[in-house]
Design a protein around this motif. Structure first.
Motif, PDB file in Angstrom:
ATOM      1  N   GLU A  10       0.847  -1.198   0.000  1.00  0.00           N
ATOM      2  CA  GLU A  10       0.000   0.000   0.000  1.00  0.00           C
ATOM      3  C   GLU A  10       0.879   1.243   0.000  1.00  0.00           C
ATOM      4  O   GLU A  10       1.753   1.386   0.861  1.00  0.00           O
ATOM      5  N   ASP A  56      -3.146  -2.895  -2.538  1.00  0.00           N
ATOM      6  CA  ASP A  56      -3.728  -1.721  -3.185  1.00  0.00           C
ATOM      7  C   ASP A  56      -3.568  -1.871  -4.699  1.00  0.00           C
ATOM      8  O   ASP A  56      -2.551  -2.382  -5.174  1.00  0.00           O
ATOM      9  N   THR A  80      -7.533  -3.783  -1.919  1.00  0.00           N
ATOM     10  CA  THR A  80      -8.021  -2.549  -1.325  1.00  0.00           C
ATOM     11  C   THR A  80      -7.918  -1.437  -2.355  1.00  0.00           C
ATOM     12  O   THR A  80      -6.879  -1.282  -2.994  1.00  0.00           O
ATOM     13  N   THR A  81      -8.976  -0.673  -2.525  1.00  0.00           N
ATOM     14  CA  THR A  81      -8.972   0.401  -3.515  1.00  0.00           C
ATOM     15  C   THR A  81     -10.123   1.347  -3.253  1.00  0.00           C
ATOM     16  O   THR A  81     -11.055   1.024  -2.516  1.00  0.00           O
ATOM     17  N   LYS A 101     -12.117   1.659   0.004  1.00  0.00           N
ATOM     18  CA  LYS A 101     -11.657   2.643   0.976  1.00  0.00           C
ATOM     19  C   LYS A 101     -12.693   3.765   1.103  1.00  0.00           C
ATOM     20  O   LYS A 101     -13.321   4.118   0.103  1.00  0.00           O
TER      21      LYS A 101
END
Length: 234
Positions: A10, A56, A80-81, A101
């Motif tokens: 990330e 990410d 995760t984005t 997010k």
């Protein structure tokens, strides 16, 4: 307790800190390293094998999905984005879950509970856990309606509302398809259209442009056709 070894890739310091804090809250997770680029992540994997990556998608240099494709035997991955439109591509790469997010702790916990836990090698025979029924609560008006995920046949988006269909009921809840999709297993459900998600096991027949769920015919969107064909024919 055998803990799940985690790697965070990330480039946003605040997002990495949030995920690190969440991992620290859960005794069955162990944070091995935080990397800020895909190249650092590759080096980290060579030095410290892990069970789970929090990845990410928007990384400097190599992007998230391209990074996954470079891995010969990838560990389990939670993406995760801030952009939900990439979820479709993630399905073809066997992503465990897709976190938007900002990530709150209940949603994080839901995702890590999908991860296959590492098992300690032992000569003793193991007894499989009894399967548990997964139920989601949907807000319909003033009521909370429990819906068994196994009973869902298809889900339809209608502007600010989503219709969740089962053989016995249709629940209308104020939400979006993207939000509902995050609560479902990517292996059991397929996004076939901007307005429809279907349960794989409920599909009776399909073509490139349409498919049938029980006795309901649904369209297959043009941009979804290739991945739908891949998932149903694979």
């Amino acid at each position: 307790m055998i803990r799940t070894r985690c790697l965070i890739i990330e480039d946003e310091p605040l997002a990495a800190e949030v995920i690190s804090d969440y991992i620290a809250e859960l005794p069955f997770l162990e944070l091995v390293e935080v990397c800020h680029s895909a190249t650092q992540g590759l080096a980290g994997l060579q030095e410290n094998p892990v069970d789970l990556i929090f990845l990410d998608l928007h990384l400097p240099g190599i992007k998230g999905f391209d990074f996954i494709r470079t891995l010969r035997n990838p560990p389990q991955i939670i993406v995760t984005t801030a952009y939900h439109e990439y979820a479709l591509e993630g399905y073809s790469l066997n992503i465990i879950d897709y976190l938007l997010k900002p990530i709150d702790f209940p949603r994080f916990l839901q995702a890590v509970n999908k991860v296959q836990k590492p098992v300690e090698r032992t000569s003793q025979p193991t007894v499989p856990d009894e399967p548990t029924e997964e139920v989601i609560l949907l807000k319909e008006g003033r009521n909370n309606v429990p819906v068994s995920v196994a009973d869902i046949t298809f889900i339809e988006g209608q502007r600010d509302y989503v219709l969740v269909n089962t053989p016995s009921q249709t629940v209308k809840t104020k939400s979006t398809l993207a939000a509902i999709q995050q609560r479902l297993s990517s292996g059991d459900f397929i996004r076939i259209h901007k307005s429809f998600i279907v349960a794989r096991k409920a599909i009776n027949s399909f073509s490139r442009t349409r498919l049938t769920v029980h006795e309901t015919e649904l369209p297959v969107g043009r941009k979804y056709a290739e991945i739908v064909q891949h998932k149903l024919q694979g």
